[in-house]
Design a protein around this motif. Structure first.
Motif, PDB file in Angstrom:
ATOM      1  N   UNK A  46      64.036 -11.927 128.654  1.00 47.65           N
ATOM      2  CA  UNK A  46      64.132 -11.326 127.321  1.00 47.65           C
ATOM      3  C   UNK A  46      65.347 -11.854 126.567  1.00 47.65           C
ATOM      4  N   UNK A  97      57.872 -15.956 118.717  1.00 50.87           N
ATOM      5  CA  UNK A  97      58.053 -14.822 119.639  1.00 50.87           C
ATOM      6  C   UNK A  97      57.097 -14.885 120.835  1.00 50.87           C
ATOM      7  N   UNK A 106      70.129  -0.562 132.795  1.00 50.17           N
ATOM      8  CA  UNK A 106      70.141   0.126 131.507  1.00 50.17           C
ATOM      9  C   UNK A 106      71.087   1.323 131.454  1.00 50.17           C
ATOM     10  N   UNK A 117      73.515   1.433 128.226  1.00 52.72           N
ATOM     11  CA  UNK A 117      72.955   0.639 127.139  1.00 52.72           C
ATOM     12  C   UNK A 117      73.537   1.006 125.774  1.00 52.72           C
ATOM     13  N   UNK A 140      64.808   4.261 122.812  1.00 54.35           N
ATOM     14  CA  UNK A 140      66.038   4.406 123.588  1.00 54.35           C
ATOM     15  C   UNK A 140      66.778   5.693 123.233  1.00 54.35           C
ATOM     16  N   UNK A 157      67.168   5.537 128.617  1.00 48.58           N
ATOM     17  CA  UNK A 157      67.043   4.108 128.911  1.00 48.58           C
ATOM     18  C   UNK A 157      66.242   3.809 130.175  1.00 48.58           C
ATOM     19  N   UNK A 158      65.639   4.858 130.758  1.00 42.97           N
ATOM     20  CA  UNK A 158      64.981   4.688 132.051  1.00 42.97           C
ATOM     21  C   UNK A 158      63.924   3.569 132.056  1.00 42.97           C
ATOM     22  N   UNK A 215      63.387   0.990 129.747  1.00 47.48           N
ATOM     23  CA  UNK A 215      63.685   0.130 128.605  1.00 47.48           C
ATOM     24  C   UNK A 215      62.945  -1.202 128.662  1.00 47.48           C
ATOM     25  N   UNK A 216      62.749  -1.753 129.833  1.00 44.31           N
ATOM     26  CA  UNK A 216      62.050  -3.050 129.898  1.00 44.31           C
ATOM     27  C   UNK A 216      60.591  -2.904 129.438  1.00 44.31           C
ATOM     28  N   UNK A 228      60.688  -2.478 125.617  1.00 45.13           N
ATOM     29  CA  UNK A 228      60.903  -3.707 124.849  1.00 45.13           C
ATOM     30  C   UNK A 228      59.617  -4.530 124.822  1.00 45.13           C
ATOM     31  N   UNK A 229      58.979  -4.671 125.961  1.00 41.99           N
ATOM     32  CA  UNK A 229      57.781  -5.514 126.023  1.00 41.99           C
ATOM     33  C   UNK A 229      56.619  -4.930 125.223  1.00 41.99           C
ATOM     34  N   UNK A 275      57.293  -5.434 121.565  1.00 38.08           N
ATOM     35  CA  UNK A 275      57.087  -6.827 121.162  1.00 38.08           C
ATOM     36  C   UNK A 275      55.587  -7.103 121.001  1.00 38.08           C
TER      37      UNK A 275
END
Lengths: 407, 407
Positions: A160, A180, A372, A375, B367, B372-373, B375-376, B379-380, B383
């Motif tokens: 990322x 992207x 995280x 963060x 978030x 933040x547990x 977060x990945x 984000x994905x 996106x």
């Protein structure tokens, strides 16, 4: 469907397909480069006293290789930026072996330098040239950005961060959203490829938690952001200045590297016997393992890296920036009464962001390397560091976005 | 220091100072608006059967108020966007009381609508007009963005999401970094102000963790991103179409709102007796409290909100988008075998991002609201949702960035 839309769709499908191929290829080259570099670094750490004396000769060899095979490639990252900014059509493929070998030699004989610029150059060159030779017609440098993301993602296995770094670094303040999807695919593919081929990811799961509450915490947060930001700014400014100065004073690159590598090697040897050679991963490990970090580690690493790169050695800047940020963070944490590892993680990310003039890449690096847990402080410190860097960047060819509100 | 630099510095100092003032003022107005709205919503929930029949009359009142005091203000968010895009100099101050009262009336009598568009309009108008009257000379709409961030941040108490929403929404694909510091200060100030004045923040700390491992997880992640993205896209497309259609079919706004509010009120009453009136916070609470969520909740909330807004009622879109995303997430989570609350949180963020054509705002909303547990995945999914929204936005006046690589 209009013809334009149809062409656009076909281009997108091509990008997705090519991103997979680029990801795999770049992942493989990254692994060769990265594992080679780690082996070389380990060898140098064990035998630095026999290797450092040959640093000036190593410098001559690097310059000779570039002059002999492709002197244009000496421009390195600048070539990538110029291609992304449409000032340049092609990148010499010779750049790939040259920058790999040049960086290996630099590290073998104890230069202080990084590796990510190298991976980004490798990825960008392979991807851009593949696109050009396959006659992909594109208005925006999607293939180039895809390759940059693959290069960064394959080496660090932080896909990322790689995507956003590649999208935001070429023109500061502007993001190339068209890239992207291909960048995302390429970065994940490269990261998975290099991981499967045995390149290890550096990650520290920080479980300690800094909960921002009250004005004291806010003040500390601001101090951290400002100090990390100014450190990155200082690094960029000094690197540009040193390159210019050495270039003006000694115009012959052979004489420049040979003469200046002598004091460099002596100082690297004399000061803590090789502590500041190489990538600086020793300082990063020491920071997070709770081993000794000196108050001057960060500034010495900064000066040695700039010295190494400014006189003509090869390598990137990012891993040294990580080590500068981490070791500075340890010191600041102890001074300010915040868990030092948290400050080290914040510095790791923020000094990198400030020096490269990027905002999202450092936030995602922090997330992908340290988890995280912290963060919110991470986002805030990176924003502040980005604000105080004065729009300076280690990449002299980086442009600033000027566009405003067009129709 | 050159004169230009000096002027720039003075402007920056002015911005910081004004951002504090704007943050406090907007935080106060947000609190009045937000607490008023919550009280009205609670009253309506208790007495909806006596209030819904008056929805057509309420509509007439709203149109009359706007026509009488400032018909230009009917353009709402479009005014803000046009000002940000330098197509317009000033925003009528009457917009602030009108949009507040219009939204209160809409909610009191059971319309399905949001609140954040309102807060953003309030903040933007106050801040932009303050800057204009104080003769702040600016090339970029920093004061406007600062106010937008304050408005959003004060209402939701998610200052980071507010900053990036304000920076990235006016021109899709371009971020106004000049506004970063003032927007940050204003958003935090407004958020702190409204918090101190007793406006509550909605937050759910999700402790469950979805660790992406293996191709099944990746596939589910992609499905979630695509479905949430298409939902946001459908919302935007249908809202634009419905506004156009109703406007064309019934050109008199009084007749339009009065006649169409009759079936709206009947349907709102008949289908689950008022479940789809108001903000949709009932669906959000039910999603995260593990209460009943029907498979059709999301689509009914979507249709009712579009119906309400398209015929001329006032209010934002974002809270309904949150509720659509959350209730859809619950259903998808159950179907795909992922903890439903995690999917609800992802949907909450991603549908909002897709419909507003923003990327960082939804990530930061996720978030700041859910921790933040995850977060990945967050984000994905954001996106992917951003990628499939086809560049559509609920804000018809949003521009696409066209700028490429300038000198």
């Amino acid at each position: 469907m209009t013809k334009e839309k149809q062409e656009h769709l076909i281009l997108q499908i091509k990008y997705v397909f090519l991103a997979l191929i680029v990801g795999i290829c770049v992942g493989i080259v990254d692994t060769i480069f990265g594992r080679g570099l780690l082996a070389i670094s380990a060898f140098r750490t064990a035998h630095y006293q026999y290797l450092l004396p040959f640093l000036p000769l190593a410098g001559l060899l690097i310059i000779w290789l570039y002059q002999h095979f492709s002197s244009l490639s000496l421009k390195g990252m600048t070539l990538i930026f110029e291609t992304g900014q449409k000032k340049r059509e092609e990148i010499p493929l010779a750049l790939v072996p040259l920058v790999m070998i040049g960086t290996w030699i630099t590290h073998l004989f104890g230069g202080s330098a990084g590796r990510e610029g190298v991976a980004v150059q490798i990825g960008a060159t392979i991807s851009h040239e593949a696109g050009r030779r396959l006659h992909i017609k594109e208005k925006t440098p999607v293939m180039l950005i895809t390759g940059m993301a693959a290069g960064f993602g394959g080496l660090f296995q932080t896909p990322l961060a790689a995507v956003f770094f590649a999208m935001e670094v070429i023109v500061a303040g502007y993001m190339e959203y068209d890239a992207l999807l291909p960048a995302l695919i390429a970065a994940y593919t490269a990261s998975t490829t290099s991981h499967m081929l045995g390149l290890e990811k550096f990650a520290v799961n920080i479980t300690e938690n800094w909960n921002i509450s009250g004005s004291r915490d806010v003040l500390i947060l601001i101090i951290l952001g400002v100090v990390f930001g100014l450190t990155g700014r200082f690094f960029s400014a000094l690197l540009q200045k040193a390159k210019k100065l050495f270039g003006e004073k000694i115009s012959n690159p052979f004489i420049r590297i040979a003469t200046l590598a002598v004091p460099l090697a002596i100082l690297l040897f004399a000061i803590h016997s090789g502590r500041y050679t190489g990538l600086g991963t020793n300082l990063i490990s020491a920071s997070f393992a709770g081993e000794t970090i000196y108050g001057y580690d960060w500034i010495l690493k900064l000066l040695f890296t700039i010295f190494t790169l400014a006189i003509g050695f090869q390598g990137g800047e990012v891993t040294p920036l990580f080590s500068i940020g981490a070791s500075l963070g340890i010191i600041l944490g102890s001074l300010l009464g915040i868990p030092p590892v948290i400050c080290a993680a914040l510095g790791y990310a923020a000094v990198f962001g400030s020096a490269t003039n990027t905002l999202f890449a450092p936030i995602l690096i922090g997330l992908e390397v340290f988890g995280s847990q912290n963060i919110i402080p991470l986002v805030l410190v990176c924003i502040i560091a980005y604000l105080v860097n004065g729009n300076r960047s280690i990449y002299g060819a980086q442009q600033k976005a000027l566009c405003r509100f067009e129709e």
